[in-house]
Write a protein that holds these residues in place. Sequence first.
Motif, short mmCIF file in Angstrom:
data_model
loop_
_atom_site.label_atom_id
_atom_site.label_comp_id
_atom_site.label_asym_id
_atom_site.label_seq_id
_atom_site.Cartn_x
_atom_site.Cartn_y
_atom_site.Cartn_z
N LEU A 1 13.30 22.21 -23.71
CA LEU A 1 13.68 23.63 -24.44
C LEU A 1 14.96 23.62 -24.13
O LEU A 1 15.67 24.04 -25.06
CB LEU A 1 12.82 24.41 -23.98
N ALA A 2 15.71 23.75 -23.13
CA ALA A 2 17.00 24.17 -22.76
C ALA A 2 18.06 23.29 -23.55
O ALA A 2 18.99 23.45 -24.15
CB ALA A 2 17.31 23.90 -21.46
N MET A 3 17.59 21.68 -23.62
CA MET A 3 18.17 20.80 -24.22
C MET A 3 18.41 21.09 -25.85
O MET A 3 19.47 21.02 -26.42
CB MET A 3 18.02 19.40 -24.07
N MET A 4 17.17 21.28 -26.17
CA MET A 4 17.08 21.67 -27.72
C MET A 4 17.89 23.07 -28.14
O MET A 4 18.49 23.07 -29.22
CB MET A 4 15.39 21.84 -28.26
N GLN A 5 17.64 23.98 -27.20
CA GLN A 5 18.46 25.23 -27.49
C GLN A 5 19.80 24.87 -27.56
O GLN A 5 20.45 25.33 -28.44
CB GLN A 5 18.30 26.19 -26.39
N TYR A 6 20.42 24.13 -26.83
CA TYR A 6 22.01 23.77 -26.95
C TYR A 6 22.20 22.87 -28.06
O TYR A 6 23.38 23.13 -28.69
CB TYR A 6 22.19 22.92 -25.52
N LEU A 7 21.50 22.14 -28.34
CA LEU A 7 21.50 20.82 -29.62
C LEU A 7 21.27 21.72 -30.92
O LEU A 7 21.84 20.82 -32.02
CB LEU A 7 20.84 19.53 -29.28
N ILE A 8 20.58 22.79 -30.96
CA ILE A 8 20.33 23.31 -32.32
C ILE A 8 21.30 24.60 -32.57
O ILE A 8 21.28 25.20 -33.43
CB ILE A 8 19.28 23.58 -32.50
N TYR A 9 22.17 24.86 -31.43
CA TYR A 9 22.95 25.89 -31.38
C TYR A 9 22.20 27.24 -31.66
O TYR A 9 22.51 28.21 -32.54
CB TYR A 9 23.93 25.74 -32.61
N GLY A 10 21.25 27.19 -30.81
CA GLY A 10 20.22 28.58 -31.10
C GLY A 10 19.94 29.33 -30.15
O GLY A 10 20.38 29.24 -29.09
N ARG A 11 19.23 30.59 -30.50
CA ARG A 11 18.82 31.27 -29.35
C ARG A 11 17.39 30.57 -28.80
O ARG A 11 16.75 29.69 -29.35
CB ARG A 11 18.55 32.67 -30.29
N VAL A 12 16.93 31.12 -27.79
CA VAL A 12 16.05 30.75 -27.06
C VAL A 12 14.77 31.03 -27.67
O VAL A 12 13.90 30.11 -27.77
CB VAL A 12 15.96 31.56 -25.49
N GLN A 13 14.92 31.96 -28.57
CA GLN A 13 13.56 32.36 -29.28
C GLN A 13 13.42 31.18 -30.45
O GLN A 13 12.40 30.83 -30.61
CB GLN A 13 13.59 33.73 -30.09
N ASP A 14 14.60 30.60 -30.90
CA ASP A 14 14.63 29.78 -31.83
C ASP A 14 13.99 28.31 -31.26
O ASP A 14 13.50 27.40 -31.92
CB ASP A 14 15.91 29.23 -32.49
#
Length: 218
Positions: free
Chosen positions: A40-53
């Motif tokens: 989840l953390a990797m995806m948050q960083y890689l989608i330039y997103g909020r944790v909700q996203d």
Amino acid sequence: ARPPRQKKISQDLTVEQFSIFISTLKQDVMNTLYEMVFYLAMMQYLIYGRVQDAAGLHFESFDFKNRKINVNNKVQWVRRKGMNDIIAEGSKANSGKQIEMSELAAAFFREWTMKAGIRSGPLFLMNGKIISYRVIQYRYNKALKKAGLPFTATHILRHASLTEYYDGCKDLLATARVAGHSDTRTTAKYAKVRSVTLTENQRQMDEKLSGLKDLQKS
């Protein structure tokens, strides 16, 4: 628990620091019930997103045919007893965004879905339920502290990735697009000028102007 209002972030989490954080997080959670927090953390960083996203990502969000990621769902964590967390359409501020799928995002998507046996629906369910914000926050903060990094909270990953994106392209409109901002004034807070960038810019200017040194003698 609903994510608290984020404090203004005065420092950058650099790529090098993110690497330390994510490696520490991986060591802490791999082969445990909380392994999904790493992905989840990797995806948050890689989608330039909020944790909700990131927590709202679905298998169907990844369009491999067009190499796009559709970030158009968010988790709404609720505080009231007896009410369940839900995945709603859109992001915090708008209907969502579509970004280019990086090779790294594709690789981690494949790794996680193969490992978890996910073929449809939400990517990050824990025992059939939406992963709680408290779990994510605790694991992030624990890893940051263990790594010796002076940061807390979950929003730091979005801030860091967008700052790096702008630092690489110097394009406010492009950064606004990957951020999902409709107003570039919102994006401007990520357009910080780092001291190392100023030093490098000056070095390049010195090289370009080196031919003018002879003018000093005339």
